[in-house]
Design a protein around this motif. Structure first.
Motif, PDB file in Angstrom:
ATOM      1  N   ASN A  65       0.822  -1.213   0.000  1.00  0.00           N
ATOM      2  CA  ASN A  65       0.000   0.000   0.000  1.00  0.00           C
ATOM      3  C   ASN A  65       0.858   1.265   0.000  1.00  0.00           C
ATOM      4  O   ASN A  65       0.384   2.349   0.309  1.00  0.00           O
ATOM      5  N   VAL A  90      -3.162   7.604  -3.235  1.00  0.00           N
ATOM      6  CA  VAL A  90      -4.374   7.809  -2.451  1.00  0.00           C
ATOM      7  C   VAL A  90      -5.475   6.858  -2.899  1.00  0.00           C
ATOM      8  O   VAL A  90      -6.156   6.226  -2.084  1.00  0.00           O
ATOM      9  N   ARG A  93      -4.685   3.333  -1.718  1.00  0.00           N
ATOM     10  CA  ARG A  93      -4.858   3.106  -0.283  1.00  0.00           C
ATOM     11  C   ARG A  93      -6.326   3.089   0.123  1.00  0.00           C
ATOM     12  O   ARG A  93      -6.688   2.475   1.111  1.00  0.00           O
ATOM     13  N   ARG A  94      -7.171   3.790  -0.644  1.00  0.00           N
ATOM     14  CA  ARG A  94      -8.600   3.753  -0.312  1.00  0.00           C
ATOM     15  C   ARG A  94      -9.179   2.369  -0.582  1.00  0.00           C
ATOM     16  O   ARG A  94     -10.195   2.002  -0.022  1.00  0.00           O
ATOM     17  N   PHE A 100      -2.517  -2.151  11.898  1.00  0.00           N
ATOM     18  CA  PHE A 100      -1.136  -2.065  12.359  1.00  0.00           C
ATOM     19  C   PHE A 100      -0.936  -2.797  13.682  1.00  0.00           C
ATOM     20  O   PHE A 100      -1.877  -3.014  14.448  1.00  0.00           O
ATOM     21  N   ASN A 104      -2.850   2.266  16.251  1.00  0.00           N
ATOM     22  CA  ASN A 104      -2.804   3.595  15.627  1.00  0.00           C
ATOM     23  C   ASN A 104      -4.162   4.245  15.447  1.00  0.00           C
ATOM     24  O   ASN A 104      -4.435   4.863  14.425  1.00  0.00           O
ATOM     25  N   PHE A 106      -6.955   7.184  16.251  1.00  0.00           N
ATOM     26  CA  PHE A 106      -6.799   8.610  16.509  1.00  0.00           C
ATOM     27  C   PHE A 106      -7.268   8.889  17.937  1.00  0.00           C
ATOM     28  O   PHE A 106      -8.465   8.772  18.226  1.00  0.00           O
ATOM     29  N   LEU A 122     -13.383  11.528   3.128  1.00  0.00           N
ATOM     30  CA  LEU A 122     -12.805  11.138   1.841  1.00  0.00           C
ATOM     31  C   LEU A 122     -13.855  10.699   0.826  1.00  0.00           C
ATOM     32  O   LEU A 122     -13.685  10.897  -0.368  1.00  0.00           O
TER      33      LEU A 122
ATOM     34  N   GLY B 117       2.657   6.673  13.940  1.00  0.00           N
ATOM     35  CA  GLY B 117       1.571   5.704  13.840  1.00  0.00           C
ATOM     36  C   GLY B 117       0.293   6.295  13.286  1.00  0.00           C
ATOM     37  O   GLY B 117      -0.299   5.769  12.337  1.00  0.00           O
ATOM     38  N   GLN B 118      -0.139   7.407  13.874  1.00  0.00           N
ATOM     39  CA  GLN B 118      -1.379   8.034  13.425  1.00  0.00           C
ATOM     40  C   GLN B 118      -1.274   8.527  11.993  1.00  0.00           C
ATOM     41  O   GLN B 118      -2.217   8.457  11.218  1.00  0.00           O
ATOM     42  N   GLU B 120       0.574   7.293   9.647  1.00  0.00           N
ATOM     43  CA  GLU B 120       0.496   6.144   8.741  1.00  0.00           C
ATOM     44  C   GLU B 120      -0.924   5.597   8.662  1.00  0.00           C
ATOM     45  O   GLU B 120      -1.371   5.182   7.592  1.00  0.00           O
ATOM     46  N   ALA B 121      -1.629   5.616   9.800  1.00  0.00           N
ATOM     47  CA  ALA B 121      -3.004   5.125   9.787  1.00  0.00           C
ATOM     48  C   ALA B 121      -3.854   5.985   8.852  1.00  0.00           C
ATOM     49  O   ALA B 121      -4.643   5.469   8.063  1.00  0.00           O
ATOM     50  N   ALA B 122      -3.671   7.299   8.931  1.00  0.00           N
ATOM     51  CA  ALA B 122      -4.451   8.203   8.076  1.00  0.00           C
ATOM     52  C   ALA B 122      -4.091   8.003   6.607  1.00  0.00           C
ATOM     53  O   ALA B 122      -4.965   7.916   5.744  1.00  0.00           O
ATOM     54  N   LEU B 123      -2.798   7.887   6.335  1.00  0.00           N
ATOM     55  CA  LEU B 123      -2.374   7.668   4.951  1.00  0.00           C
ATOM     56  C   LEU B 123      -2.932   6.348   4.430  1.00  0.00           C
ATOM     57  O   LEU B 123      -3.405   6.261   3.292  1.00  0.00           O
ATOM     58  N   ALA B 124      -2.897   5.319   5.285  1.00  0.00           N
ATOM     59  CA  ALA B 124      -3.369   4.002   4.853  1.00  0.00           C
ATOM     60  C   ALA B 124      -4.863   4.015   4.560  1.00  0.00           C
ATOM     61  O   ALA B 124      -5.356   3.227   3.764  1.00  0.00           O
ATOM     62  N   LEU B 125      -5.601   4.933   5.213  1.00  0.00           N
ATOM     63  CA  LEU B 125      -7.037   5.045   4.931  1.00  0.00           C
ATOM     64  C   LEU B 125      -7.292   5.780   3.619  1.00  0.00           C
ATOM     65  O   LEU B 125      -8.391   5.759   3.096  1.00  0.00           O
ATOM     66  N   GLY B 126      -6.261   6.447   3.102  1.00  0.00           N
ATOM     67  CA  GLY B 126      -6.413   7.147   1.837  1.00  0.00           C
ATOM     68  C   GLY B 126      -6.466   8.658   1.972  1.00  0.00           C
ATOM     69  O   GLY B 126      -6.842   9.352   1.035  1.00  0.00           O
ATOM     70  N   PHE B 127      -6.098   9.181   3.150  1.00  0.00           N
ATOM     71  CA  PHE B 127      -5.987  10.631   3.276  1.00  0.00           C
ATOM     72  C   PHE B 127      -4.760  11.100   2.502  1.00  0.00           C
ATOM     73  O   PHE B 127      -3.681  10.525   2.650  1.00  0.00           O
ATOM     74  N   PRO B 128      -4.901  12.143   1.668  1.00  0.00           N
ATOM     75  CA  PRO B 128      -3.704  12.737   1.088  1.00  0.00           C
ATOM     76  C   PRO B 128      -2.834  13.315   2.213  1.00  0.00           C
ATOM     77  O   PRO B 128      -3.352  13.630   3.290  1.00  0.00           O
ATOM     78  N   ARG B 131      -3.930  16.621   3.844  1.00  0.00           N
ATOM     79  CA  ARG B 131      -5.151  16.535   4.647  1.00  0.00           C
ATOM     80  C   ARG B 131      -4.899  15.767   5.937  1.00  0.00           C
ATOM     81  O   ARG B 131      -5.526  16.025   6.958  1.00  0.00           O
ATOM     82  N   GLU B 135      -6.121  18.008   8.819  1.00  0.00           N
ATOM     83  CA  GLU B 135      -7.393  17.642   9.430  1.00  0.00           C
ATOM     84  C   GLU B 135      -7.243  16.720  10.631  1.00  0.00           C
ATOM     85  O   GLU B 135      -8.132  16.645  11.467  1.00  0.00           O
ATOM     86  N   LEU B 136      -6.132  15.992  10.702  1.00  0.00           N
ATOM     87  CA  LEU B 136      -6.022  15.052  11.816  1.00  0.00           C
ATOM     88  C   LEU B 136      -4.908  15.416  12.797  1.00  0.00           C
ATOM     89  O   LEU B 136      -5.102  15.397  13.993  1.00  0.00           O
TER      90      LEU B 136
END
Lengths: 259, 215
Positions: A65, A90, A93-94, A100, A104, A106, A122, B117-118, B120-128, B131, B135-136
């Motif tokens: 990914n 992007v 990854r979506r 993990f 991780n 938020f 998104l 960690g956070q 990477e989690a956001a990137l893995a969800l597809g956040f550019p 953002r 945003e996070l």
């Protein structure tokens, strides 16, 4: 007429793989983390990757990914070649969820908001729809009553299940698990593995890096063994455990299955 | 020698006028710092490397030299390239430069302290990437930045005293001038102290209110 029939036949016999990785290599300075990896995954397939630490397991799924960008090689998802542009990453990854080792989540968002953040921001899903879906997912990971809590109020096993729900909220076609139970108390490993097993049974394609050999035997379609940045063997669970082809794999199994 | 209330009241109006100047410079400098720091922090963290390096070098240079030198640079140096400011605006510009540099450093370290960690989690969800930060991570880090940021902005306000060397009629300059004119020392010193305490105190109170709101 004949030609078209032939074409259909070949298409049926070789269905397009969900994921196709070819010639993937990754170096960290002098260290070769991945050496020319080829891997393909069928739709709905559950692949488990194991091997000694430092063998490149995590790097491999992080390259899939693109959390690590590979030095060379190609990744195709659903027949589409993944490019290097930010937009390609992007979009990739979506469609690929990731869980993990350290969860991780938020920490400033509630469980519900952790799950709805990505679909709302998104995919522009409205609040009600996103929350409805999040609650369904929470029910699936047996945490429906925890939606208002914050990550710090949950146990490790609960946090990891929320992380799974969060990844599923994007409707991924493939889930990657990077040692999802390695940071958990022994008591909580089971609840996470149960959720993963169920997910696999429902047809989710997944690649799991884990040291849980019992889980691998029960839940995998194929098991890959990695060492020194290479995939030394990919076998069905039966062949993997009972009839290992590689001497290095034999040694690995001897070492981990003895106790 | 006793405390002379008569002189105290006599000089108070002039000192209050000076305080107004200090407040104006401070509010503008702190305001501009707070406006400019977030976008510069984002540039410092994720922009293409030339922009990242420019902001990084700016921050390191400003943090490495005394505010007085920056004031001198703005007042005497910038006219050489056609940028001329009077005393007041020299103060605003120089103190903004100082405030922004420290604020960027504070925000950067707060965001990086959140851990990868956070991110990477956001990137893995597809956040550019941008953002993810905006945003996070940024909002979350903001709360952590408030206490050190308030400290630093208080330092910026106190550095406004240095503007006395270029004859801006702020608290320190007016106070000193009055002392030399009249040899009334204690009364004026007390006024200067109280005025600074009130101004810096107002900033701290504001920041504490903001912090409790962000919870």
């Amino acid at each position: 007429m004949n030609e078209t029939t032939e074409q259909i036949v070949t298409e049926q016999t070789t269905p397009q793989p969900l994921l196709n990785v070819t010639g993937l290599s990754k170096h960290f300075c002098d260290f070769t983390a991945l050496h020319n990896i080829d891997l393909s995954l069928a739709d709905g397939e559950r692949l488990i990757i194991c091997g000694p630490s430092g063998s490149g397991k995590s790097t491999l799924i992080r390259c899939i990914n693109q959390l690590e960008s590979p030095d060379s090689g190609q990744i195709e998802l659903q027949g589409q070649l993944v490019g290097k542009a930010p937009r390609d990453l992007v979009m990739l990854r979506r469609r690929v969820g990731m869980v993990f080792q350290q969860f991780n989540l938020f920490p400033h968002l509630s469980v519900l908001d952790n799950i709805t953040a990505a679909p709302r921001k998104l995919l522009n899903l409205d609040k009600a729809a996103a929350e409805h879906k999040a609650l369904e997912l929470l029910a699936r990971v047996q945490l429906i009553d925890q939606s208002a809590k914050f990550p710090a109020q949950l146990s490790g096993g609960q946090q990891q299940r929320v992380a799974i729900a969060r990844a599923l909220a994007m409707d991924p076609v493939l889930m990657l698990f990077d040692e999802p139970t390695s940071a958990l108390d022994p008591e909580m490993i089971r609840e996470v593995l149960d959720v993963m097993r169920e997910l696999g049974e429902q047809g989710m394609s997944m690649i799991v890096v884990t040291h849980e050999m019992q889980f691998a035997r029960q839940a995998a379609d194929r098991i890959a063994f990695m060492d020194q940045g290479q995939i030394l063997a990919i076998e069905t669970p039966e062949d993997f455990f009972d009839n290992p082809s590689q001497p290095r794999l034999k040694r690995f199994l001897d070492n981990i299955l003895q106790h | 020698m006793s405390f002379d209330w008569l002189s105290f009241w006599e000089f108070l109006p002039r000192m209050l006028q000076a305080a107004l100047v200090t407040i104006q410079v401070s509010v503008l400098a702190v305001g501009f710092s707070c406006l400019l720091a977030p976008p510069l922090t984002i540039i410092r963290l994720i922009a293409p490397w030339p922009a990242r390096v420019v902001v990084g070098v700016f921050v390191e240079i400003v943090r490495g030299i005394p505010p007085l030198v920056i004031i001198a640079f703005v007042y005497f140096g910038l006219p050489a390239i056609g940028l001329m400011f009077d005393g007041f605006w020299t103060g605003v510009v120089a103190l903004t430069i100082v405030g922004v540099a420290y604020a960027v450093e504070i925000m950067r370290s707060a965001i990086e302290s959140l851990g990868r960690g956070q991110r990477e989690a956001a990137l893995a969800l597809g956040f550019p990437v941008w953002r993810t930060y905006l945003e996070l991570l940024f909002l979350q880090a903001l709360k952590r930045t408030l206490p050190p940021l308030t400290n630093e902005l208080a330092n910026v306000i106190k550095a406004s005293a240095l503007l006395s060397v270029i004859s801006v009629h702020e608290i320190t300059q007016v106070g000193n001038a009055l002392i030399f004119e009249t040899f009334v020392v204690a009364e004026i010193m007390v006024q200067m102290t109280i005025l600074y305490l009130i101004i810096v105190g107002a900033l701290s109170t504001l920041s504490r209110k903001l912090e409790s709101r962000l919870v």
